[in-house]
Scaffold this active site. Sequence first.
Site, PDB file in Angstrom:
ATOM      1  N   ILE A 138      33.525  15.577  27.179  1.00  0.00           N
ATOM      2  CA  ILE A 138      32.327  15.397  26.365  1.00  0.00           C
ATOM      3  C   ILE A 138      31.195  16.223  26.969  1.00  0.00           C
ATOM      4  CG2 ILE A 138      30.689  13.744  25.416  1.00  0.00           C
ATOM      5  CD1 ILE A 138      33.638  13.512  24.414  1.00  0.00           C
ATOM      6  N   LYS A 139      30.628  17.090  26.148  1.00  0.00           N
ATOM      7  CA  LYS A 139      29.567  17.981  26.625  1.00  0.00           C
ATOM      8  C   LYS A 139      28.204  17.315  26.418  1.00  0.00           C
ATOM      9  CE  LYS A 139      29.940  22.462  25.922  1.00  0.00           C
ATOM     10  NZ  LYS A 139      29.840  23.818  25.290  1.00  0.00           N
ATOM     11  N   ILE A 140      27.485  17.158  27.530  1.00  0.00           N
ATOM     12  CA  ILE A 140      26.180  16.494  27.513  1.00  0.00           C
ATOM     13  C   ILE A 140      25.159  17.387  28.212  1.00  0.00           C
ATOM     14  CG2 ILE A 140      24.868  14.492  28.348  1.00  0.00           C
ATOM     15  CD1 ILE A 140      27.416  12.851  28.155  1.00  0.00           C
ATOM     16  N   LEU A 143      33.616  18.851  23.641  1.00  0.00           N
ATOM     17  CA  LEU A 143      33.014  18.438  22.378  1.00  0.00           C
ATOM     18  C   LEU A 143      31.613  17.921  22.667  1.00  0.00           C
ATOM     19  CD1 LEU A 143      36.117  16.546  20.959  1.00  0.00           C
ATOM     20  CD2 LEU A 143      35.372  18.857  20.379  1.00  0.00           C
TER      21      LEU A 143
END
Length: 243
Positions: free
Chosen positions: A34-36, A5
């Site tokens: 978590i996509k950063i 996400l």
Amino acid sequence: GPVSLEVIGQTSEEMIRQGKLLHEKFSPFGEVAIKIPINPSMKEGDQLEFEGLKAIRQISKEGIQVNVTLIMTPEQALLAAKAGAAYASPFAGRIDDYIRTNLGMKRGEDFQKGDYFDYELLCKAREKMLDEAMKNAGSIREIYESRDINSLLKQGWDNGVHSGVDLIARILRIYRAYGFKTEVIAASIRNPRQVREVAELGVHIATLPFDVLKGMIEHYKTAEGMKRFMDDVVPQYRRLFEE
């Protein structure tokens, strides 16, 4: 595996807040990463280059898995792993596009999105041209200082990276050399041959569109063999399934 996400902020504070929010809301339903972005900067001088790394480090410290996206160089992948990323996503297809574009090729005219990038042929062509150029040089210094030779050296790669597959190979080599636990996700995969090549490298995960998956299972000789198999079924055997 986890569902990734993505945050939409650019400062570390925004990304940390959004990452925690996404994890809180969706982790009860399954594994979440978590996509950063490795570097959220969109223009020179905005001073956001290190904001991604700050967010990656902080969220990872809190036990939340991070998938670092938009990785285009081995150096970026190294920084992602050092910051504690669970996953690193190098974009193979986009690097292939970038190298071809730098050669003056136009997507949609000279190559299509799903075309395989034959970087080995390109390397051989460059080596042959370099050999010819070096024959005319009188000394090692002349070779080193030659503008023509240096221009040739810069063609057909991105700072020493020959292709998207080569990018992934170099990242895996670095990770294995230092024992990083970060898993590599081969992203932006464009064709079945790329899948095979990254699989041969031992990549952990690959993301690919359905048409690539479909291409992986298809082969003319398989279909031909199936037809022959069905044609060879004798009536007595076929009747076994009709009772």
